[in-house]
Design a protein around this motif. Structure first.
Motif, PDB file in Angstrom:
ATOM      1  N   ALA A 201      45.326  54.764  50.372  1.00  0.00           N
ATOM      2  CA  ALA A 201      45.135  54.083  49.087  1.00  0.00           C
ATOM      3  C   ALA A 201      43.721  53.509  49.054  1.00  0.00           C
ATOM      4  CB  ALA A 201      46.165  52.974  48.921  1.00  0.00           C
ATOM      5  N   ARG A 202      42.911  53.992  48.138  1.00  0.00           N
ATOM      6  CA  ARG A 202      41.540  53.503  48.010  1.00  0.00           C
ATOM      7  C   ARG A 202      41.534  52.217  47.193  1.00  0.00           C
ATOM      8  NH1 ARG A 202      39.049  56.002  52.074  1.00  0.00           N
ATOM      9  NH2 ARG A 202      39.461  58.243  52.035  1.00  0.00           N
ATOM     10  N   ASN A 203      40.828  51.238  47.670  1.00  0.00           N
ATOM     11  CA  ASN A 203      40.810  49.947  47.005  1.00  0.00           C
ATOM     12  C   ASN A 203      39.440  49.312  47.168  1.00  0.00           C
ATOM     13  OD1 ASN A 203      41.385  47.459  45.907  1.00  0.00           O
ATOM     14  ND2 ASN A 203      43.337  47.202  46.974  1.00  0.00           N
ATOM     15  N   ASP A 204      38.860  48.911  46.057  1.00  0.00           N
ATOM     16  CA  ASP A 204      37.554  48.256  46.114  1.00  0.00           C
ATOM     17  C   ASP A 204      37.663  46.804  46.545  1.00  0.00           C
ATOM     18  OD1 ASP A 204      36.316  50.565  45.250  1.00  0.00           O
ATOM     19  OD2 ASP A 204      36.444  50.021  43.125  1.00  0.00           O
ATOM     20  N   ARG A 205      38.862  46.289  46.594  1.00  0.00           N
ATOM     21  CA  ARG A 205      39.051  44.893  46.983  1.00  0.00           C
ATOM     22  C   ARG A 205      39.069  44.749  48.511  1.00  0.00           C
ATOM     23  NH1 ARG A 205      40.106  42.221  42.546  1.00  0.00           N
ATOM     24  NH2 ARG A 205      41.035  43.336  40.787  1.00  0.00           N
ATOM     25  N   PRO A 206      38.909  43.513  48.992  1.00  0.00           N
ATOM     26  CA  PRO A 206      38.970  43.304  50.451  1.00  0.00           C
ATOM     27  C   PRO A 206      40.350  43.652  51.001  1.00  0.00           C
ATOM     28  CG  PRO A 206      38.057  41.385  49.308  1.00  0.00           C
ATOM     29  CD  PRO A 206      38.594  42.287  48.259  1.00  0.00           C
ATOM     30  N   GLU A 207      40.398  44.035  52.264  1.00  0.00           N
ATOM     31  CA  GLU A 207      41.666  44.265  52.954  1.00  0.00           C
ATOM     32  C   GLU A 207      42.451  42.960  52.971  1.00  0.00           C
ATOM     33  OE1 GLU A 207      44.782  45.648  55.278  1.00  0.00           O
ATOM     34  OE2 GLU A 207      43.194  46.836  54.338  1.00  0.00           O
ATOM     35  N   LEU A 208      43.736  43.033  52.639  1.00  0.00           N
ATOM     36  CA  LEU A 208      44.547  41.824  52.459  1.00  0.00           C
ATOM     37  C   LEU A 208      44.529  40.927  53.696  1.00  0.00           C
ATOM     38  CD1 LEU A 208      46.396  40.413  50.399  1.00  0.00           C
ATOM     39  CD2 LEU A 208      48.324  41.626  51.404  1.00  0.00           C
ATOM     40  N   THR A 209      44.695  41.500  54.874  1.00  0.00           N
ATOM     41  CA  THR A 209      44.787  40.683  56.085  1.00  0.00           C
ATOM     42  C   THR A 209      43.435  40.143  56.539  1.00  0.00           C
ATOM     43  OG1 THR A 209      44.702  42.722  57.402  1.00  0.00           O
ATOM     44  CG2 THR A 209      46.883  41.783  56.944  1.00  0.00           C
ATOM     45  N   ALA A 210      42.343  40.655  55.960  1.00  0.00           N
ATOM     46  CA  ALA A 210      41.013  40.187  56.355  1.00  0.00           C
ATOM     47  C   ALA A 210      40.304  39.421  55.250  1.00  0.00           C
ATOM     48  CB  ALA A 210      40.161  41.387  56.780  1.00  0.00           C
ATOM     49  N   ALA A 211      40.926  39.321  54.074  1.00  0.00           N
ATOM     50  CA  ALA A 211      40.274  38.699  52.919  1.00  0.00           C
ATOM     51  C   ALA A 211      40.109  37.196  53.107  1.00  0.00           C
ATOM     52  CB  ALA A 211      41.082  38.978  51.659  1.00  0.00           C
TER      53      ALA A 211
ATOM     54  N   PRO B 215      42.215  39.800  36.509  1.00  0.00           N
ATOM     55  CA  PRO B 215      40.955  39.140  36.127  1.00  0.00           C
ATOM     56  C   PRO B 215      40.593  37.960  37.033  1.00  0.00           C
ATOM     57  CG  PRO B 215      42.303  39.574  34.195  1.00  0.00           C
ATOM     58  CD  PRO B 215      43.159  39.854  35.379  1.00  0.00           C
ATOM     59  N   LEU B 216      41.606  37.222  37.504  1.00  0.00           N
ATOM     60  CA  LEU B 216      41.341  36.094  38.406  1.00  0.00           C
ATOM     61  C   LEU B 216      40.813  36.599  39.747  1.00  0.00           C
ATOM     62  CD1 LEU B 216      41.422  33.104  39.050  1.00  0.00           C
ATOM     63  CD2 LEU B 216      43.845  33.351  39.671  1.00  0.00           C
ATOM     64  N   ALA B 217      41.427  37.663  40.255  1.00  0.00           N
ATOM     65  CA  ALA B 217      40.958  38.244  41.516  1.00  0.00           C
ATOM     66  C   ALA B 217      39.539  38.780  41.363  1.00  0.00           C
ATOM     67  CB  ALA B 217      41.908  39.352  41.963  1.00  0.00           C
ATOM     68  N   ASP B 218      39.253  39.387  40.229  1.00  0.00           N
ATOM     69  CA  ASP B 218      37.910  39.906  39.972  1.00  0.00           C
ATOM     70  C   ASP B 218      36.873  38.781  39.963  1.00  0.00           C
ATOM     71  OD1 ASP B 218      38.857  42.487  39.794  1.00  0.00           O
ATOM     72  OD2 ASP B 218      38.973  42.498  37.604  1.00  0.00           O
ATOM     73  N   LYS B 219      37.224  37.673  39.322  1.00  0.00           N
ATOM     74  CA  LYS B 219      36.306  36.537  39.234  1.00  0.00           C
ATOM     75  C   LYS B 219      35.983  35.970  40.617  1.00  0.00           C
ATOM     76  CE  LYS B 219      35.330  35.185  34.878  1.00  0.00           C
ATOM     77  NZ  LYS B 219      34.002  34.714  34.412  1.00  0.00           N
ATOM     78  N   LEU B 220      36.986  35.946  41.480  1.00  0.00           N
ATOM     79  CA  LEU B 220      36.829  35.320  42.794  1.00  0.00           C
ATOM     80  C   LEU B 220      36.442  36.308  43.894  1.00  0.00           C
ATOM     81  CD1 LEU B 220      39.980  32.992  42.680  1.00  0.00           C
ATOM     82  CD2 LEU B 220      37.597  32.282  42.480  1.00  0.00           C
ATOM     83  N   GLY B 221      36.429  37.601  43.564  1.00  0.00           N
ATOM     84  CA  GLY B 221      36.191  38.606  44.601  1.00  0.00           C
ATOM     85  C   GLY B 221      37.300  38.603  45.636  1.00  0.00           C
ATOM     86  N   ALA B 222      38.520  38.423  45.153  1.00  0.00           N
ATOM     87  CA  ALA B 222      39.668  38.214  46.030  1.00  0.00           C
ATOM     88  C   ALA B 222      40.517  39.464  46.199  1.00  0.00           C
ATOM     89  CB  ALA B 222      40.540  37.094  45.466  1.00  0.00           C
ATOM     90  N   ALA B 223      41.325  39.454  47.262  1.00  0.00           N
ATOM     91  CA  ALA B 223      42.357  40.474  47.436  1.00  0.00           C
ATOM     92  C   ALA B 223      43.579  40.054  46.623  1.00  0.00           C
ATOM     93  CB  ALA B 223      42.733  40.604  48.907  1.00  0.00           C
TER      94      ALA B 223
END
Length: 310
Positions: free
Chosen positions: A184-194, A216-224
């Motif tokens: 699964a390709r994901n531009d977000r951080p890896e969940l366990t390392a975020a 949108p909240l995750a995008d704003k914060l650069g979050a997983a």
């Protein structure tokens, strides 16, 4: 006493869970060695030798190690086990697959999910979904341990000066073979390392609302993005987003839980987060008992307001 850490890697780089496991190994006393078993993994072995606290890297090269098949990995560990008092694995899907095989073949008890090393033979681990801590003393000559990575700070990835030694690879067991994978390709951080995780619960009501409100909240914060088991079971989020006792154990710098009541299984997976923010309209929600900041509000109102403020 010498400890052996089984490195988790992708044949190109060492994964973060290995760094936490090296820290745990160092607290067991004595030297820390790292096993890198892989295919064309020479650069990974060199990278592992740079980890602070590692005195030696043992590199086993073979095509049958390319995908970390548990049968082959366990055989390689067993071939080296005689020289070590402690054998440590990250408590990941891979580590949990290999470690029991090694413990069984060595006829010792496995010590699982260690969060603290009290001494060379005494360890702490959570039980009852993290509501109690068991202090476990092992009298076995060799300790086979899985390490809950959120319990230990990662060792520095650079600054070490360990040697790299090549060892003979065990033969392919032939008991299993790799068929393929779907990544699964994901531009977000890896969940366990975020460092920041935004999680949604069943209160979101649908996959569409989950995406509309939380993304949108995750995008704003650069979050997983994460989710409770209830949200995953309802189909609002994919399985690999699940946080909790039966999902992923996380400990980010910031964890925002929106519409998550805080069932004990979920709390077990995220309560080690440095700062926890809970948004829930139920004032009695258990999530508030572990939250550093709690907002008693409708998430469909509060989250958009938070996004606007950011």
């Amino acid at each position: 006493m010498t400890a052996l850490v089984i490195a988790e890697h992708d044949n190109a780089s060492v994964k973060g869970a290995t760094l936490n496991t090296v820290t745990a190994a160092g607290q067991c006393g004595g030297e820390v060695h790292v096993l890198v078993a892989g295919h064309n993994a020479g650069e990974t072995a060199k990278a592992a030798s740079q980890i602070a606290g590692v005195s030696k890297v043992i590199h086993a090269e073979g095509e049958h190690f390319a995908h970390g098949l548990a049968e082959n990995m366990a055989a390689q560990v067993l071939a080296l086990a005689g020289a070590y008092s402690h054998i440590l694995f990250p408590a990941t899907a891979s580590g949990k697959n290999i470690a029991p095989r090694v413990a069984a073949m060595l006829d010792v008890g496995q010590i699982s999910d260690v969060t603290k090393v009290d001494s060379a033979d005494t360890f702490e681990r959570p039980i009852y979904a993290g509501n109690a801590i068991a202090v476990v003393q092992s009298l076995d000559e060799k300790k086979v341990i899985t390490v809950r990575t959120t319990g230990f700070d990662p060792a520095a990835a650079t600054g070490g000066s360990g040697s790299v030694e090549t060892t003979a690879a065990v033969a392919d067991s032939g008991k299993s073979h790799f068929e393929g994978n779907e990544i699964a390709r994901n531009d977000r951080p890896e969940l366990t390392a975020a460092k920041i995780i935004v999680s949604g619960g069943r209160a979101l009501g649908s996959a569409e609302k989950f995406n509309e409100v939380m993304t949108p909240l995750a995008d704003k914060l650069g979050a997983a993005l994460g989710a409770s088991r209830a949200a995953v079971d309802a189909g609002y989020a994919p399985n690999d987003w699940q946080v909790g006792q039966t999902g992923k154990i996380v400990a980010p710098q910031l964890y925002i839980a929106a519409g998550i009541s805080g069932a004990i299984q979920h709390l077990a997976g995220m309560k080690d987060s440095k700062v926890i923010v809970a948004i829930n309209k139920d004032a009695e929600a258990p999530i508030f008992s572990v939250a550093d900041y709690g907002l008693e509000a409708d998430l469909f109102v509060a989250v958009p307001q938070l996004i606007d403020a950011l």
